[in-house]
Design a protein around this motif. Structure first.
Motif, PDB file in Angstrom:
ATOM      1  N   LEU A 179       1.886 -21.762  -4.100  1.00 32.64           N
ATOM      2  CA  LEU A 179       2.794 -20.720  -4.578  1.00 32.64           C
ATOM      3  C   LEU A 179       2.036 -19.603  -5.278  1.00 32.64           C
ATOM      4  CD1 LEU A 179       5.641 -23.000  -5.959  1.00 32.64           C
ATOM      5  CD2 LEU A 179       5.756 -21.530  -3.944  1.00 32.64           C
ATOM      6  N   TRP A 180       2.391 -18.382  -4.893  1.00 32.54           N
ATOM      7  CA  TRP A 180       1.765 -17.185  -5.466  1.00 32.54           C
ATOM      8  C   TRP A 180       2.865 -16.221  -5.898  1.00 32.54           C
ATOM      9  CZ3 TRP A 180      -3.685 -16.596  -5.468  1.00 32.54           C
ATOM     10  CH2 TRP A 180      -4.370 -17.638  -4.826  1.00 32.54           C
ATOM     11  N   ILE A 181       2.637 -15.598  -7.037  1.00 32.08           N
ATOM     12  CA  ILE A 181       3.591 -14.661  -7.633  1.00 32.08           C
ATOM     13  C   ILE A 181       3.075 -13.228  -7.467  1.00 32.08           C
ATOM     14  CG2 ILE A 181       4.420 -13.782  -9.858  1.00 32.08           C
ATOM     15  CD1 ILE A 181       6.126 -16.019  -9.153  1.00 32.08           C
ATOM     16  N   ALA A 182       3.993 -12.309  -7.177  1.00 34.43           N
ATOM     17  CA  ALA A 182       3.668 -10.885  -7.175  1.00 34.43           C
ATOM     18  C   ALA A 182       4.343 -10.232  -8.370  1.00 34.43           C
ATOM     19  CB  ALA A 182       4.127 -10.231  -5.889  1.00 34.43           C
ATOM     20  N   GLU A 183       3.548  -9.588  -9.189  1.00 33.64           N
ATOM     21  CA  GLU A 183       4.070  -8.819 -10.313  1.00 33.64           C
ATOM     22  C   GLU A 183       4.080  -7.338  -9.952  1.00 33.64           C
ATOM     23  OE1 GLU A 183       1.480  -9.482 -13.574  1.00 33.64           O
ATOM     24  OE2 GLU A 183       2.353 -11.420 -14.117  1.00 33.64           O
ATOM     25  N   LEU A 184       5.104  -6.647 -10.403  1.00 30.55           N
ATOM     26  CA  LEU A 184       5.150  -5.194 -10.292  1.00 30.55           C
ATOM     27  C   LEU A 184       5.220  -4.650 -11.703  1.00 30.55           C
ATOM     28  CD1 LEU A 184       5.294  -2.686  -8.483  1.00 30.55           C
ATOM     29  CD2 LEU A 184       7.792  -2.920  -8.491  1.00 30.55           C
ATOM     30  N   TYR A 185       4.110  -4.030 -12.125  1.00 32.51           N
ATOM     31  CA  TYR A 185       3.977  -3.536 -13.497  1.00 32.51           C
ATOM     32  C   TYR A 185       4.319  -4.625 -14.513  1.00 32.51           C
ATOM     33  CZ  TYR A 185       3.537   0.968 -11.233  1.00 32.51           C
ATOM     34  OH  TYR A 185       3.112   2.002 -10.441  1.00 32.51           O
ATOM     35  N   GLY A 186       3.767  -5.823 -14.246  1.00 31.89           N
ATOM     36  CA  GLY A 186       3.885  -6.935 -15.177  1.00 31.89           C
ATOM     37  C   GLY A 186       5.130  -7.784 -15.034  1.00 31.89           C
ATOM     38  N   LYS A 187       6.056  -7.410 -14.172  1.00 35.99           N
ATOM     39  CA  LYS A 187       7.291  -8.171 -14.000  1.00 35.99           C
ATOM     40  C   LYS A 187       7.239  -8.957 -12.700  1.00 35.99           C
ATOM     41  CE  LYS A 187      12.339  -7.681 -14.096  1.00 35.99           C
ATOM     42  NZ  LYS A 187      13.466  -6.731 -14.201  1.00 35.99           N
ATOM     43  N   PRO A 188       7.443 -10.303 -12.728  1.00 33.65           N
ATOM     44  CA  PRO A 188       7.395 -11.104 -11.500  1.00 33.65           C
ATOM     45  C   PRO A 188       8.609 -10.837 -10.617  1.00 33.65           C
ATOM     46  CG  PRO A 188       8.020 -12.481 -13.369  1.00 33.65           C
ATOM     47  CD  PRO A 188       7.682 -11.124 -13.921  1.00 33.65           C
ATOM     48  N   LEU A 189       8.362 -10.246  -9.446  1.00 31.88           N
ATOM     49  CA  LEU A 189       9.474  -9.830  -8.580  1.00 31.88           C
ATOM     50  C   LEU A 189       9.334 -10.320  -7.138  1.00 31.88           C
ATOM     51  CD1 LEU A 189       9.966  -6.158  -9.838  1.00 31.88           C
ATOM     52  CD2 LEU A 189      11.435  -8.132 -10.290  1.00 31.88           C
ATOM     53  N   GLY A 190       8.369 -11.174  -6.888  1.00 35.61           N
ATOM     54  CA  GLY A 190       8.227 -11.694  -5.534  1.00 35.61           C
ATOM     55  C   GLY A 190       7.350 -12.926  -5.526  1.00 35.61           C
ATOM     56  N   GLU A 202      15.418  -7.581  -4.900  1.00 37.62           N
ATOM     57  CA  GLU A 202      16.030  -6.346  -4.422  1.00 37.62           C
ATOM     58  C   GLU A 202      15.473  -5.115  -5.145  1.00 37.62           C
ATOM     59  OE1 GLU A 202      18.282  -4.194  -1.868  1.00 37.62           O
ATOM     60  OE2 GLU A 202      18.343  -6.388  -1.908  1.00 37.62           O
ATOM     61  N   GLU A 203      15.250  -5.228  -6.428  1.00 37.70           N
ATOM     62  CA  GLU A 203      14.792  -4.073  -7.209  1.00 37.70           C
ATOM     63  C   GLU A 203      13.374  -3.644  -6.855  1.00 37.70           C
ATOM     64  OE1 GLU A 203      13.837  -5.269 -11.482  1.00 37.70           O
ATOM     65  OE2 GLU A 203      14.953  -7.015 -10.739  1.00 37.70           O
ATOM     66  N   ALA A 204      12.633  -4.510  -6.138  1.00 29.05           N
ATOM     67  CA  ALA A 204      11.248  -4.168  -5.790  1.00 29.05           C
ATOM     68  C   ALA A 204      11.073  -3.844  -4.316  1.00 29.05           C
ATOM     69  CB  ALA A 204      10.320  -5.324  -6.174  1.00 29.05           C
ATOM     70  N   ARG A 205      12.150  -3.768  -3.580  1.00 22.36           N
ATOM     71  CA  ARG A 205      12.039  -3.469  -2.158  1.00 22.36           C
ATOM     72  C   ARG A 205      11.532  -2.035  -1.954  1.00 22.36           C
ATOM     73  NH1 ARG A 205      13.415  -7.277   1.150  1.00 22.36           N
ATOM     74  NH2 ARG A 205      14.738  -8.990   0.433  1.00 22.36           N
ATOM     75  N   SER A 206      10.751  -1.864  -0.890  1.00 21.12           N
ATOM     76  CA  SER A 206      10.148  -0.578  -0.530  1.00 21.12           C
ATOM     77  C   SER A 206       9.102  -0.112  -1.536  1.00 21.12           C
ATOM     78  CB  SER A 206      11.237   0.508  -0.369  1.00 21.12           C
ATOM     79  OG  SER A 206      12.167   0.126   0.637  1.00 21.12           O
ATOM     80  N   SER A 207       8.633  -1.042  -2.365  1.00 18.04           N
ATOM     81  CA  SER A 207       7.616  -0.695  -3.355  1.00 18.04           C
ATOM     82  C   SER A 207       6.214  -1.074  -2.896  1.00 18.04           C
ATOM     83  CB  SER A 207       7.914  -1.408  -4.678  1.00 18.04           C
ATOM     84  OG  SER A 207       7.777  -2.821  -4.512  1.00 18.04           O
ATOM     85  N   VAL A 259       5.440  -4.356  -2.493  1.00 11.67           N
ATOM     86  CA  VAL A 259       5.220  -5.737  -2.936  1.00 11.67           C
ATOM     87  C   VAL A 259       5.179  -6.689  -1.747  1.00 11.67           C
ATOM     88  CG1 VAL A 259       6.216  -7.665  -4.219  1.00 11.67           C
ATOM     89  CG2 VAL A 259       6.179  -5.394  -5.236  1.00 11.67           C
ATOM     90  N   GLY A 260       6.118  -6.540  -0.812  1.00  9.22           N
ATOM     91  CA  GLY A 260       6.160  -7.436   0.347  1.00  9.22           C
ATOM     92  C   GLY A 260       4.907  -7.343   1.196  1.00  9.22           C
TER      93      GLY A 260
END
Length: 309
Positions: free
Chosen positions: A204-215, A247-252, A254-255
């Motif tokens: 398992l791996w986590i993606a953070e966007l500006y410090g928030k885990p979103l994926g 949802e809040e990180a889509r098109s950023s 992250v995916g």
């Protein structure tokens, strides 16, 4: 045609259709009911899981499956005849509740008999897609604000929440059924993965966007992914078990960053191919994964319930 001649013709047609298909294995006739028509043979099987089992999270409770071998000058006609015999067998089962399915899994590029499936109410629903190795040029892309790291045991609730979001979205596409105790089952399974500290490759791996885990992304290599050997002609295969972006990180980005990171892990582990499942009707996952270098290898046609009308 004799059964051996049918099997030989079937294997030859598949090898021409797709070089990544393995040689069809022999089946255990005692595991189901054998059906035969001119130029075609099949094995009809039934499997059932309990509603509270981990397997029930990803499939109908009762599945009726048909494994076919087709030969002769008109394999499509043989396929249609086998489907007719199978339907007669299914009608005796009274499998008419929604938590049952008739499933035929076919090599995606072997399109023989597609119209026969459509006429009987089947839909191409679930795909096992493949991505050959060496498609990644360089390392994962640099995406502003995105950091990918090992998931920590303290993030159990975050991972379960993301998985529940994914299930809520995927339910509408016909394979996944929501279960009353799915949160408990997901929590238990995720806790086990997080506790597997001895694994050479964390799952398992986590993606953070500006410090928030979103994926997150879940990966498997042998021996956990050993089952994949029977589905692809590759020396070693990995499995991308699951991936989701909030949802809040889509098109950023992250995916794409998660996918590229997973592919780098598979490349470093020496995997010659990577497999993943996706639902064909999903307007997000289907174009996304094919843009990452995947293509259909096996297509599962579903009819839910197994017996209609």
């Amino acid at each position: 045609m004799e059964i051996d001649a049918i099997a030989t013709a079937h294997a030859k047609r598949l090898s021409v259709a797709d070089a990544l298909l393995p040689t069809p294995p022999n089946w255990d006739a005692a595991a189901g009911t054998e059906l035969s028509v001119r130029d075609g043979v099949a094995l009809a099987t039934r499997s059932r899981v309990d509603a509270g089992s981990p397997e029930a999270l990803w499939r109908p409770l009762t599945e009726y499956r048909l494994n076919v071998r087709l030969g002769g000058a008109d394999p499509g006609a043989a396929f249609g005849a086998l489907l007719t015999e199978w339907d007669q067998l299914l009608e005796e089962s009274e499998a008419s509740d929604w938590d049952s399915a008739a499933v035929v899994t076919r090599p995606s590029r072997d399109t023989v008999g597609t119209s026969e499936l459509l006429r009987r109410g089947f839909a191409p629903t679930r795909v096992l897609a493949v991505r050959p190795a060496d498609r990644l040029a360089g390392g994962p892309p640099e995406v502003p604000g995105v950091r990918i790291r090992h998931a920590e045991p303290s993030e159990l609730n975050t991972l379960v929440r993301l998985q529940l979001e994914l299930r809520n979205y995927d339910e509408q596409f016909g394979v996944l059924t929501r279960r009353t105790d799915e949160e408990r089952a997901l929590t238990s399974a995720t806790r086990e993965l997080l506790a597997d500290a001895d694994s050479a490759l964390p799952s398992l791996w986590i993606a953070e966007l500006y410090g928030k885990p979103l994926g997150f992304v879940q990966v498997e290599v042998p021996p956990a992914a050993g089952w994949a050997d029977s589905y692809v002609a590759a020396g070693s295969a990995g499995y991308l078990a699951s991936m989701h972006v909030a949802e809040e990180a889509r098109s950023s980005g992250v995916g794409s960053a998660l996918a590229a990171h997973a592919h780098q892990l598979f490349d470093e582990a020496g995997m010659q191919a990577v497999l993943l499942h996706h639902t064909l009707a999903n307007p997000r996952s289907t174009p996304f994964w094919y843009a990452q270098g995947y293509r259909p290898l096996w297509t599962s046609w579903y009819r839910r319930p197994a017996v209609q009308g």
